[in-house]
Design an enzyme around this catalytic site. Sequence first.
Site, PDB file in Angstrom:
ATOM      1  N   SER A  47       0.829  -1.213   0.000  1.00  0.00           N
ATOM      2  CA  SER A  47       0.000   0.000   0.000  1.00  0.00           C
ATOM      3  C   SER A  47       0.860   1.259   0.000  1.00  0.00           C
ATOM      4  O   SER A  47       1.744   1.404   0.833  1.00  0.00           O
ATOM      5  CB  SER A  47      -0.872   0.060   1.256  1.00  0.00           C
ATOM      6  OG  SER A  47      -1.702  -1.057   1.320  1.00  0.00           O
TER       7      SER A  47
ATOM      8  N   HIS B 163      -5.586  -9.651  -1.149  1.00  0.00           N
ATOM      9  CA  HIS B 163      -5.550  -9.891   0.293  1.00  0.00           C
ATOM     10  C   HIS B 163      -6.646 -10.868   0.697  1.00  0.00           C
ATOM     11  O   HIS B 163      -7.727 -10.880   0.115  1.00  0.00           O
ATOM     12  CB  HIS B 163      -5.767  -8.576   1.057  1.00  0.00           C
ATOM     13  CG  HIS B 163      -4.752  -7.525   0.762  1.00  0.00           C
ATOM     14  ND1 HIS B 163      -4.879  -6.680  -0.321  1.00  0.00           N
ATOM     15  CD2 HIS B 163      -3.606  -7.182   1.388  1.00  0.00           C
ATOM     16  CE1 HIS B 163      -3.836  -5.860  -0.340  1.00  0.00           C
ATOM     17  NE2 HIS B 163      -3.048  -6.146   0.675  1.00  0.00           N
TER      18      HIS B 163
ATOM     19  N   TYR C 152      -8.416 -10.611   3.329  1.00  0.00           N
ATOM     20  CA  TYR C 152      -9.588  -9.888   3.861  1.00  0.00           C
ATOM     21  C   TYR C 152     -10.554  -9.440   2.771  1.00  0.00           C
ATOM     22  O   TYR C 152     -11.699  -9.100   3.051  1.00  0.00           O
ATOM     23  CB  TYR C 152      -9.160  -8.676   4.717  1.00  0.00           C
ATOM     24  CG  TYR C 152      -8.401  -7.597   3.993  1.00  0.00           C
ATOM     25  CD1 TYR C 152      -9.044  -6.707   3.124  1.00  0.00           C
ATOM     26  CD2 TYR C 152      -7.033  -7.438   4.193  1.00  0.00           C
ATOM     27  CE1 TYR C 152      -8.331  -5.717   2.466  1.00  0.00           C
ATOM     28  CE2 TYR C 152      -6.325  -6.457   3.541  1.00  0.00           C
ATOM     29  CZ  TYR C 152      -6.974  -5.596   2.686  1.00  0.00           C
ATOM     30  OH  TYR C 152      -6.272  -4.626   2.029  1.00  0.00           O
ATOM     31  N   GLU C 153     -10.101  -9.439   1.521  1.00  0.00           N
ATOM     32  CA  GLU C 153     -11.004  -9.057   0.439  1.00  0.00           C
ATOM     33  C   GLU C 153     -12.002 -10.175   0.135  1.00  0.00           C
ATOM     34  O   GLU C 153     -12.939  -9.969  -0.632  1.00  0.00           O
ATOM     35  CB  GLU C 153     -10.190  -8.722  -0.815  1.00  0.00           C
ATOM     36  CG  GLU C 153      -9.363  -7.446  -0.639  1.00  0.00           C
ATOM     37  CD  GLU C 153      -8.442  -7.181  -1.816  1.00  0.00           C
ATOM     38  OE1 GLU C 153      -8.862  -6.441  -2.719  1.00  0.00           O
ATOM     39  OE2 GLU C 153      -7.324  -7.714  -1.827  1.00  0.00           O
TER      40      GLU C 153
ATOM     41  N   ALA D 244       2.951  -2.156   3.844  1.00  0.00           N
ATOM     42  CA  ALA D 244       2.786  -1.116   4.857  1.00  0.00           C
ATOM     43  C   ALA D 244       2.466  -1.838   6.152  1.00  0.00           C
ATOM     44  O   ALA D 244       1.730  -2.825   6.145  1.00  0.00           O
ATOM     45  CB  ALA D 244       1.648  -0.192   4.470  1.00  0.00           C
TER      46      ALA D 244
ATOM     47  N   MET E  95      -1.314  -6.957   7.088  1.00  0.00           N
ATOM     48  CA  MET E  95      -2.371  -7.854   6.590  1.00  0.00           C
ATOM     49  C   MET E  95      -1.978  -8.568   5.295  1.00  0.00           C
ATOM     50  O   MET E  95      -2.846  -8.959   4.513  1.00  0.00           O
ATOM     51  CB  MET E  95      -3.655  -7.049   6.347  1.00  0.00           C
ATOM     52  CG  MET E  95      -4.123  -6.232   7.539  1.00  0.00           C
ATOM     53  SD  MET E  95      -5.552  -5.237   7.123  1.00  0.00           S
ATOM     54  CE  MET E  95      -5.578  -4.096   8.529  1.00  0.00           C
ATOM     55  N   SER E  96      -0.691  -8.731   5.084  1.00  0.00           N
ATOM     56  CA  SER E  96      -0.277  -9.347   3.814  1.00  0.00           C
ATOM     57  C   SER E  96       1.038 -10.092   3.996  1.00  0.00           C
ATOM     58  O   SER E  96       1.406 -10.455   5.113  1.00  0.00           O
ATOM     59  CB  SER E  96      -0.117  -8.260   2.741  1.00  0.00           C
ATOM     60  OG  SER E  96       0.976  -7.421   3.062  1.00  0.00           O
TER      61      SER E  96
ATOM     62  N   ASN F 234       2.601   3.677  10.719  1.00  0.00           N
ATOM     63  CA  ASN F 234       1.949   4.173  11.938  1.00  0.00           C
ATOM     64  C   ASN F 234       2.402   3.334  13.125  1.00  0.00           C
ATOM     65  O   ASN F 234       2.864   2.211  12.947  1.00  0.00           O
ATOM     66  CB  ASN F 234       0.409   4.053  11.791  1.00  0.00           C
ATOM     67  CG  ASN F 234      -0.027   2.624  11.460  1.00  0.00           C
ATOM     68  OD1 ASN F 234       0.094   2.174  10.317  1.00  0.00           O
ATOM     69  ND2 ASN F 234      -0.501   1.911  12.460  1.00  0.00           N
TER      70      ASN F 234
END
Length: 285
Positions: free
Chosen positions: A29, A82, A84-85, A112, A223-224, A247
């Site tokens: 990302s 991903h 989550y998709e 990210a 998440m990847s 972050n």
Amino acid sequence: MTYENAVEAAEFIRSKYDHPVEAAVVLGSGLGAFADELAKAVRISYRDIPHFVKATVAGHSGQLVLGEIEGKHIAVQQGRFHYYEGYSMEQVMFPIRALGRMGVENVILTNAAGSLNTDIRPGELMLISDHMNCIGVNPLRGPNDDRFGPRFPDMTSVYDPDLQSIAHEAAEAIAQERFENGSDEEKRDLLKRGIYCALSGPTYETPAEVRLYRMFGADAVGMSTVPDAIAARHQGMRVLGISCITNMAAGMEEGGIDHNHVMATGEQVADIFKELLRRIISKIG
Ligand code: HPA
């Protein structure tokens, strides 16, 4: 998603780009700009590649870009699929399997990530030394096709030690040039190092979960990457992983986490990230 499907995708890609490809890069990302660095680029929309699904999440444009950099032919995945998709793990892993069937031996996975470690700050890059799969499922669950790799793959060194050395040396060289008058600490800090913990998402973590993963010993959450890394190692590819810390993870600092902010931080480090990748690729192979 069979072995034959992966071969078919590989043959399609080869029909559009007729050079042996030495390395593949998967861009996370906000890191998509690296694909613009390739010379004589051939862009193939995921939509056109047999058995690929099209990427949906904001910030993932969904194309494979093949071209030359530092005299090497590489393939860049601009956007990834991903879990989550809602895709199956076979769909998530498929691009790496197709690249494997093309004979690509080196894969650089980028993402990210949120930091769990107060010494690794937003805007910094972290070399992944190892991972924890906390997604809740192993991507290789199900019948094994031995043509991809063994039923019980060894995960002792997922992230290739030689590629890690190359990455550290590249980061040191950049730091020498950029911060010639800086302190030793500034120089050393260009590329941190840590353990990446993959979660399924799409929610960011709660502060309680963040405390849990910190106790586990993870340095960053995302998440990847882990499904790709597992699929790549299964096929015997050499893997390098780099997280762009966007972050501090939930509850570690004031305020919430916002996807737009995650993307923007990725774009801020784009310059140094691109240079690091360029130098690493120049030394691969
Ligand atoms: N958590 C999970 N995934 C992420 C984060 C985070 O804090 N930041 C970027 N990707």
